[in-house]
Scaffold this motif. Structure first.
Motif, PDB file in Angstrom:
ATOM      1  N   ASP A  69      34.398  42.923  46.865  1.00  0.00           N
ATOM      2  CA  ASP A  69      33.712  42.494  45.916  1.00  0.00           C
ATOM      3  C   ASP A  69      33.795  43.403  44.664  1.00  0.00           C
ATOM      4  N   CYS A  70      34.161  43.026  43.708  1.00  0.00           N
ATOM      5  CA  CYS A  70      34.542  44.097  42.465  1.00  0.00           C
ATOM      6  C   CYS A  70      33.526  43.742  41.502  1.00  0.00           C
ATOM      7  N   TRP A  80      40.964  41.923  31.392  1.00  0.00           N
ATOM      8  CA  TRP A  80      41.363  42.853  32.510  1.00  0.00           C
ATOM      9  C   TRP A  80      41.143  42.133  33.917  1.00  0.00           C
ATOM     10  N   ALA A  81      39.915  41.384  33.931  1.00  0.00           N
ATOM     11  CA  ALA A  81      39.339  40.919  35.215  1.00  0.00           C
ATOM     12  C   ALA A  81      40.389  40.067  35.990  1.00  0.00           C
ATOM     13  N   ILE A  82      41.025  39.257  35.445  1.00  0.00           N
ATOM     14  CA  ILE A  82      41.999  38.533  36.460  1.00  0.00           C
ATOM     15  C   ILE A  82      42.948  39.120  37.131  1.00  0.00           C
ATOM     16  N   GLY A  83      43.399  40.392  36.803  1.00  0.00           N
ATOM     17  CA  GLY A  83      44.120  41.201  37.743  1.00  0.00           C
ATOM     18  C   GLY A  83      43.633  41.494  38.928  1.00  0.00           C
ATOM     19  N   TYR A  84      42.338  41.639  38.999  1.00  0.00           N
ATOM     20  CA  TYR A  84      41.625  41.807  40.161  1.00  0.00           C
ATOM     21  C   TYR A  84      41.589  40.834  41.199  1.00  0.00           C
ATOM     22  N   ALA A  85      41.489  39.591  40.442  1.00  0.00           N
ATOM     23  CA  ALA A  85      41.534  38.369  41.267  1.00  0.00           C
ATOM     24  C   ALA A  85      42.875  38.002  41.745  1.00  0.00           C
ATOM     25  N   GLU A  86      43.879  38.249  40.878  1.00  0.00           N
ATOM     26  CA  GLU A  86      45.112  37.996  41.475  1.00  0.00           C
ATOM     27  C   GLU A  86      45.635  39.039  42.466  1.00  0.00           C
ATOM     28  N   ALA A  87      45.047  40.161  42.498  1.00  0.00           N
ATOM     29  CA  ALA A  87      45.303  41.075  43.660  1.00  0.00           C
ATOM     30  C   ALA A  87      44.722  40.728  44.999  1.00  0.00           C
ATOM     31  N   GLY A  88      43.746  39.943  45.013  1.00  0.00           N
ATOM     32  CA  GLY A  88      43.067  39.413  46.142  1.00  0.00           C
ATOM     33  C   GLY A  88      41.596  39.746  46.301  1.00  0.00           C
ATOM     34  N   ALA A  89      41.058  40.061  45.560  1.00  0.00           N
ATOM     35  CA  ALA A  89      39.734  40.526  45.593  1.00  0.00           C
ATOM     36  C   ALA A  89      38.854  39.052  45.938  1.00  0.00           C
ATOM     37  N   TYR A  90      37.644  39.118  46.697  1.00  0.00           N
ATOM     38  CA  TYR A  90      37.147  37.968  47.168  1.00  0.00           C
ATOM     39  C   TYR A  90      36.303  37.537  46.153  1.00  0.00           C
ATOM     40  N   LEU A 109      39.199  33.086  36.759  1.00  0.00           N
ATOM     41  CA  LEU A 109      39.110  33.688  38.161  1.00  0.00           C
ATOM     42  C   LEU A 109      39.264  32.774  39.228  1.00  0.00           C
ATOM     43  N   ARG A 110      38.666  31.515  39.148  1.00  0.00           N
ATOM     44  CA  ARG A 110      38.641  30.811  40.088  1.00  0.00           C
ATOM     45  C   ARG A 110      40.143  30.248  40.420  1.00  0.00           C
ATOM     46  N   ALA A 111      40.906  30.106  39.211  1.00  0.00           N
ATOM     47  CA  ALA A 111      42.243  29.711  39.265  1.00  0.00           C
ATOM     48  C   ALA A 111      43.154  30.461  40.068  1.00  0.00           C
ATOM     49  N   ALA A 112      42.580  31.967  39.845  1.00  0.00           N
ATOM     50  CA  ALA A 112      43.618  33.072  40.595  1.00  0.00           C
ATOM     51  C   ALA A 112      42.927  33.382  42.034  1.00  0.00           C
ATOM     52  N   GLY A 113      42.122  32.141  42.477  1.00  0.00           N
ATOM     53  CA  GLY A 113      41.734  32.369  43.857  1.00  0.00           C
ATOM     54  C   GLY A 113      40.512  33.136  44.278  1.00  0.00           C
ATOM     55  N   ALA A 114      39.754  33.811  43.285  1.00  0.00           N
ATOM     56  CA  ALA A 114      38.541  34.550  43.531  1.00  0.00           C
ATOM     57  C   ALA A 114      37.387  33.898  43.301  1.00  0.00           C
TER      58      ALA A 114
END
Ligand SMILES: O=C(CO)[C@@H](O)[C@H](O)COP(=O)(O)O
Ligand SMILES: [Fe+2]
Length: 228
Positions: A69-70, A80-90, A109-114
């Protein structure tokens, strides 16, 4: 409302020289396991403190299967936030006070899977952001001024929790309501009564002799209040 209260230990109060071990201490299967691990990213601009960034989060993601949870306390989260989503943060939470286009940010963020999280500082009202919140999965209500662990709980923010809970329960919003700051055995019950789903706890977990047992005790305490 989530079925069982979620406990998210904040590693801000952990030993930064051994973060992997500190997370492992709350990752054993069973009641001592954290539901999420809360990672406070601070940039020394949005808040007067500096912690860690994406490279460390990427390493933590490789070291644990507990959802990360970032909490981004940074300027320009739109960039900058998208990088955390792409990295796999929940879940990736940004501050409404810092985001230029929070609706677009949530979509990205949702499109990147978070899951997309929106946070409000203690002095930030919720009402102007209710439409924006329809695009978000989690609402992080700050119960201390962001920047440091170990501060005292600001109970006034529970009014925002009650508002969000009401809107979520009546179907107007679909949100996990999270609270962050000053949560411990003295304060968790009032937060649970107000309708919090997810409790971030830094010093109460990593200041305890046994962090896993602290997680279990906090969850039990919150659950007791919610059912009674
Ligand atoms: O985001 C923050 C502080 O800005 C928090 O996540 C703190 O790390 C919580 O620490 P405690 O108040 O539980 O000690
Ligand atoms: Fe936090």
């Amino acid at each position: 409302m989530v079925a069982s209260p979620l406990i998210a230990p904040s590693i801000l109060s952990a030993d930064f020289a051994k973060l992997g071990e500190e997370i492992a201490a709350v990752a054993h299967p069973g009641p001592t396991r954290a539901d999420w691990v809360h990672v406070d990213v601070m940039d020394a601009h949005f808040v007067p403190n500096l912690t860690l960034g994406l490279p460390v989060v990427q390493s933590l993601l490789k070291s644990t299967d507990v959802p990360i949870d970032c909490h981004l306390m940074i300027d320009d989260p739109d960039r900058w936030a998208i990088g955390y989503a792409e990295a796999g943060a929940y879940n990736v939470t940004v501050h409404v006070e810092a985001a230029a286009d929070p609706v677009m940010l949530a979509k990205n963020l949702r499109a990147a899977g978070a899951k997309a999280g929106l946070s409000v500082k203690p002095g930030t009202p919720l009402e102007p952001h209710l439409e924006t919140l329809k695009h978000y999965d989690t609402l992080l209500v700050m119960s201390v001024e962001p920047g440091f662990g170990g501060q005292s709980f600001i109970a006034d923010v529970l009014e925002k929790v009650r508002t969000a809970r009401r809107l979520a329960d009546t179907g107007h919003l679909k949100l996990i309501v999270e609270i962050d700051g000053g949560i411990n055995s003295d304060t968790i019950e009032q937060a649970a009564e107000a309708g919090v789903d997810c409790f971030v706890a830094g010093s109460a977990v990593y200041g305890a002799e046994d962090p896993g047992r602290a997680v279990a005790a906090l969850r039990e305490q919150a659950a007791r209040v919610r059912v009674s």
